[in-house]
Write a protein that holds these residues in place. Sequence first.
Motif, PDB file in Angstrom:
ATOM      1  N   CYS A 124       5.440  -4.524  11.308  1.00  0.00           N
ATOM      2  CA  CYS A 124       4.277  -4.844  12.154  1.00  0.00           C
ATOM      3  C   CYS A 124       2.996  -4.301  11.539  1.00  0.00           C
ATOM      4  O   CYS A 124       1.961  -5.005  11.496  1.00  0.00           O
ATOM      5  CB  CYS A 124       4.483  -4.273  13.555  1.00  0.00           C
ATOM      6  SG  CYS A 124       5.850  -5.044  14.466  1.00  0.00           S
ATOM      7  N   LEU A 125       3.049  -3.063  11.038  1.00  0.00           N
ATOM      8  CA  LEU A 125       1.855  -2.477  10.441  1.00  0.00           C
ATOM      9  C   LEU A 125       1.425  -3.229   9.191  1.00  0.00           C
ATOM     10  O   LEU A 125       0.236  -3.552   9.016  1.00  0.00           O
ATOM     11  CB  LEU A 125       2.114  -0.998  10.111  1.00  0.00           C
ATOM     12  CG  LEU A 125       0.989  -0.251   9.394  1.00  0.00           C
ATOM     13  CD1 LEU A 125      -0.287  -0.251  10.242  1.00  0.00           C
ATOM     14  CD2 LEU A 125       1.417   1.179   9.065  1.00  0.00           C
ATOM     15  N   VAL A 126       2.375  -3.538   8.324  1.00  0.00           N
ATOM     16  CA  VAL A 126       2.053  -4.230   7.080  1.00  0.00           C
ATOM     17  C   VAL A 126       1.552  -5.641   7.365  1.00  0.00           C
ATOM     18  O   VAL A 126       0.603  -6.124   6.724  1.00  0.00           O
ATOM     19  CB  VAL A 126       3.285  -4.254   6.155  1.00  0.00           C
ATOM     20  CG1 VAL A 126       3.038  -5.142   4.936  1.00  0.00           C
ATOM     21  CG2 VAL A 126       3.640  -2.838   5.715  1.00  0.00           C
ATOM     22  N   ALA A 127       2.180  -6.331   8.327  1.00  0.00           N
ATOM     23  CA  ALA A 127       1.762  -7.700   8.647  1.00  0.00           C
ATOM     24  C   ALA A 127       0.337  -7.723   9.194  1.00  0.00           C
ATOM     25  O   ALA A 127      -0.494  -8.562   8.795  1.00  0.00           O
ATOM     26  CB  ALA A 127       2.735  -8.320   9.651  1.00  0.00           C
ATOM     27  N   VAL A 128       0.005  -6.796  10.111  1.00  0.00           N
ATOM     28  CA  VAL A 128      -1.354  -6.753  10.675  1.00  0.00           C
ATOM     29  C   VAL A 128      -2.365  -6.423   9.581  1.00  0.00           C
ATOM     30  O   VAL A 128      -3.446  -7.045   9.492  1.00  0.00           O
ATOM     31  CB  VAL A 128      -1.410  -5.721  11.811  1.00  0.00           C
ATOM     32  CG1 VAL A 128      -2.857  -5.490  12.256  1.00  0.00           C
ATOM     33  CG2 VAL A 128      -0.572  -6.187  12.990  1.00  0.00           C
ATOM     34  N   ALA A 129      -2.048  -5.466   8.721  1.00  0.00           N
ATOM     35  CA  ALA A 129      -2.967  -5.104   7.645  1.00  0.00           C
ATOM     36  C   ALA A 129      -3.151  -6.254   6.661  1.00  0.00           C
ATOM     37  O   ALA A 129      -4.263  -6.488   6.156  1.00  0.00           O
ATOM     38  CB  ALA A 129      -2.453  -3.858   6.921  1.00  0.00           C
ATOM     39  N   SER A 130      -2.067  -7.004   6.390  1.00  0.00           N
ATOM     40  CA  SER A 130      -2.163  -8.123   5.456  1.00  0.00           C
ATOM     41  C   SER A 130      -3.056  -9.219   6.012  1.00  0.00           C
ATOM     42  O   SER A 130      -3.908  -9.786   5.297  1.00  0.00           O
ATOM     43  CB  SER A 130      -0.761  -8.670   5.162  1.00  0.00           C
ATOM     44  OG  SER A 130       0.049  -7.686   4.553  1.00  0.00           O
ATOM     45  N   VAL A 131      -2.884  -9.546   7.281  1.00  0.00           N
ATOM     46  CA  VAL A 131      -3.710 -10.585   7.902  1.00  0.00           C
ATOM     47  C   VAL A 131      -5.176 -10.140   7.941  1.00  0.00           C
ATOM     48  O   VAL A 131      -6.107 -10.934   7.664  1.00  0.00           O
ATOM     49  CB  VAL A 131      -3.184 -10.908   9.306  1.00  0.00           C
ATOM     50  CG1 VAL A 131      -4.140 -11.854  10.033  1.00  0.00           C
ATOM     51  CG2 VAL A 131      -1.786 -11.515   9.236  1.00  0.00           C
ATOM     52  N   ALA A 132      -5.406  -8.869   8.260  1.00  0.00           N
ATOM     53  CA  ALA A 132      -6.782  -8.371   8.295  1.00  0.00           C
ATOM     54  C   ALA A 132      -7.417  -8.393   6.914  1.00  0.00           C
ATOM     55  O   ALA A 132      -8.596  -8.746   6.754  1.00  0.00           O
ATOM     56  CB  ALA A 132      -6.789  -6.944   8.859  1.00  0.00           C
ATOM     57  N   ALA A 133      -6.628  -8.031   5.876  1.00  0.00           N
ATOM     58  CA  ALA A 133      -7.172  -8.042   4.514  1.00  0.00           C
ATOM     59  C   ALA A 133      -7.527  -9.450   4.078  1.00  0.00           C
ATOM     60  O   ALA A 133      -8.564  -9.670   3.424  1.00  0.00           O
ATOM     61  CB  ALA A 133      -6.152  -7.418   3.560  1.00  0.00           C
ATOM     62  N   MET A 134      -6.689 -10.427   4.433  1.00  0.00           N
ATOM     63  CA  MET A 134      -7.009 -11.812   4.067  1.00  0.00           C
ATOM     64  C   MET A 134      -8.205 -12.324   4.854  1.00  0.00           C
ATOM     65  O   MET A 134      -9.048 -13.052   4.333  1.00  0.00           O
ATOM     66  CB  MET A 134      -5.778 -12.692   4.305  1.00  0.00           C
ATOM     67  CG  MET A 134      -4.672 -12.476   3.281  1.00  0.00           C
ATOM     68  SD  MET A 134      -3.337 -13.699   3.423  1.00  0.00           S
ATOM     69  CE  MET A 134      -2.688 -13.314   5.052  1.00  0.00           C
ATOM     70  N   ALA A 135      -8.292 -11.955   6.124  1.00  0.00           N
ATOM     71  CA  ALA A 135      -9.412 -12.429   6.953  1.00  0.00           C
ATOM     72  C   ALA A 135     -10.738 -11.847   6.486  1.00  0.00           C
ATOM     73  O   ALA A 135     -11.780 -12.526   6.528  1.00  0.00           O
ATOM     74  CB  ALA A 135      -9.159 -12.068   8.415  1.00  0.00           C
TER      75      ALA A 135
END
Length: 393
Positions: free
Chosen positions: A69-80
């Motif tokens: 969950c942490l990695v997925a949220v951080a990945s989406v935020a980094a792409m956004a």
Amino acid sequence: MDDPDVRPLFPRPLRPRELVALDVLAGLGYAFVLVVNSPDRHSAAAWALVAAMTLPLAVRRRWPLPVFCLVAVASVAAMALGVAREPLAAAAYALYPVALTTRRRRWEPTAVIGALTVGALQLAVLGGVAAAPEARRIVETVVLGSLALGGAWTIGRAVRERRAYAARRAEQAAEHAVTEERLRIAREMHDVVSHTLSLIGVKAGVAAHVADRRPEEALEALRVIETTSRQALTEMRHMLGVLRTAPGADTGDTGADTGALSPAPGLAALPDIAERAAAAGVRVELDVRVTVDLPPALELAVHRIVQEAVTNVVRHAAPAACRVLVDDEGGQVRVEVTDDGPGRRVLPAGPPGHGLIGMRERVAAYGGVFTAGPLPGGGFRVLARLPLEEERT
């Protein structure tokens, strides 16, 4: 079945610390790649998001779901925010242990996820988007991210199912081995005890029947009972000693009577069976024509078959005449035990036992043929044929 020519990547299974070390290296290596390729790698926000995407991978095996969950949220935020352009590879790496360890639910569409993953792969390989570069980049990121996440989930679930299947097979194999061992011990106990107790029962009946009229015959029967019971006790001690001793264990300091353990009985012990049967009123004619050296296990099987067949004659036909033939012919051992039918019974026949079942199981273990039944002219015959090609365990 595992291919003996295929060698594993590592010579032994990795320890938990070594697995964590590999995850740490993977996380640091991927962080380095993201930082180098980040268009905004000098800002603190970029470093924070990259750290949130990669460093938790070191503990993905310990806390799979929170890390994902942490990695997925951080990945989406980094792409956004345009900090990193990556197809959710870190999230897929974190998703794999989630799929591997989470219990599967009935409504879980794993097959659908696998099918969509295959479709995303075909779209990524063959498809193209006629749009602006930024829109194309977004579509490609979504497709590749779906491919990475779906592939990680499908592979994790497949590995979980394979491990569960292997565990079930191992459990079934263990249960089968325990059942086979219980049957083997039951056969040995039956063969050791049944013979002597049958003789004791017959001689006890004789002693009770003639005690008033022929006390000397009753006294002789009691002597036979004493001798036979001592032999039965000795055999029981031998068997229990073998069962209590682990294979290859040093029993020198255990106090067990290991020095009294004798080799497994074979053809040389067949006269003892005839002698005991004679004490119960069954005249046994031995005819042993074996000219080759039999494996010890096969000799034991032959001995037990003869022992049980003669015991059945004592129980159901004494006094009677019995003939035992053991011959090696045509690559097999032939064991035939016949009697001439019931004589004058002193005791009624006892309840049916498991003698024929045990003999049939012994013969089946060697891939042989077993038959037993009454003869046309009276009497009973037990016939077993055991192949000599190989010694089976």
